[in-house]
Design a protein around this motif. Structure first.
Motif, short mmCIF file in Angstrom:
data_model
loop_
_atom_site.label_atom_id
_atom_site.label_comp_id
_atom_site.label_asym_id
_atom_site.label_seq_id
_atom_site.Cartn_x
_atom_site.Cartn_y
_atom_site.Cartn_z
N ARG A 88 0.81 -1.31 0.06
CA ARG A 88 -0.06 -0.08 0.06
C ARG A 88 0.78 1.15 -0.03
O ARG A 88 1.84 1.23 0.70
N LEU A 89 0.56 2.26 -0.69
CA LEU A 89 0.91 3.76 -0.93
C LEU A 89 -0.20 4.47 -0.24
O LEU A 89 -1.26 4.69 -0.43
N GLU A 90 0.46 5.18 0.66
CA GLU A 90 -0.47 6.48 1.36
C GLU A 90 0.16 7.66 1.05
O GLU A 90 1.54 8.00 1.53
N LYS A 91 -0.55 8.71 0.92
CA LYS A 91 -0.22 10.26 0.79
C LYS A 91 -0.91 11.01 1.61
O LYS A 91 -2.39 10.92 1.46
N LEU A 92 -0.41 12.01 2.32
CA LEU A 92 -1.06 12.90 3.01
C LEU A 92 -1.06 14.18 2.37
O LEU A 92 0.20 14.78 2.11
N HIS A 93 -2.13 14.87 2.16
CA HIS A 93 -2.09 16.10 1.47
C HIS A 93 -2.67 17.34 2.42
O HIS A 93 -3.93 17.06 2.67
#
Length: 206
Positions: A88-93
């Motif tokens: 899994r890849l997660e990005k917080l913006h």
């Protein structure tokens, strides 16, 4: 008392302060994931306290806008969604972290373009024939920094391999990814802005 139309207008004009989005890759062994990040930031690898196994890594500080890569199946005890290998890849913006011009309202949520910008993927063959110490250095420091910490010979070899095994996402793939996120963001936007429309419906969120 705030009426339904007042709520709709108020919530639609609210500013979005945080968006978390993910990309799941079922049946991909996490140890085969080798990536770099274009933006200068910190790097942290995750080692499980109990098993001492390498389970993920992150570019960026937790209080900023990090991008995280980890073994979701390992996190869930060995299986996730029927897969024993699940990356899994997660990005917080955080729009406000980028300044006033990057801020947007809830009504504009579905227009945002998310596609894990700045992330570069490498074919795991990049490590074929390289000493184990190189792999350990990449795990500890990230490939972008590791290449500059190697001895001259290993550095030259890895630099050539980084050019050869760099994976290029097609323009069509990026467009599809952005479109898919926008569709999901539109569903989320409607759920938040007009919850009364879904009061009697079972919503499945991806």
């Amino acid at each position: 008392m705030v009426g339904k139309s007042d709520y709709d207008m108020c919530i639609s004009n609210s500013k979005v302060t945080r968006v978390d989005y993910t990309l799941d890759i079922p049946n991909l062994a996490f140890e085969h994931l080798i990536v770099d990040y274009a933006y200068r930031t910190t790097f942290e690898s995750f080692i499980d306290d109990v098993s001492c196994l390498y389970s993920g890594f992150q570019y960026g500080a937790g209080n900023g806008c990090p991008v995280k890569f980890y073994d979701k199946a390992f996190e869930q005890g060995g299986m996730f969604n029927g897969y024993s290998q699940y990356t899994r890849l997660e990005k917080l913006h955080k729009p406000n972290a980028r300044g006033r011009k990057s801020m947007f309202r809830l009504s504009e949520l579905h227009t945002q373009k998310y596609a894990f910008q700045g992330v570069t993927f490498y074919d795991p063959l990049i490590l074929d024939g390289m000493p184990k110490s190189v792999f350990e250095l990449i795990r500890r420091e990230g490939i972008g920094k590791a290449v500059y910490l190697l001895t001259n010979n290993n550095r030259r070899i890895l630099e050539r391999k980084m050019c050869k095994y760099k994976l290029q996402a097609s323009t069509d793939f990026k467009k599809q990814l952005i479109k898919r996120y926008q569709e999901k963001l539109y569903e989320l936007q409607n759920l938040i802005a007009t919850p009364h429309r879904f009061a009697d419906r079972k919503i499945e969120c991806a």
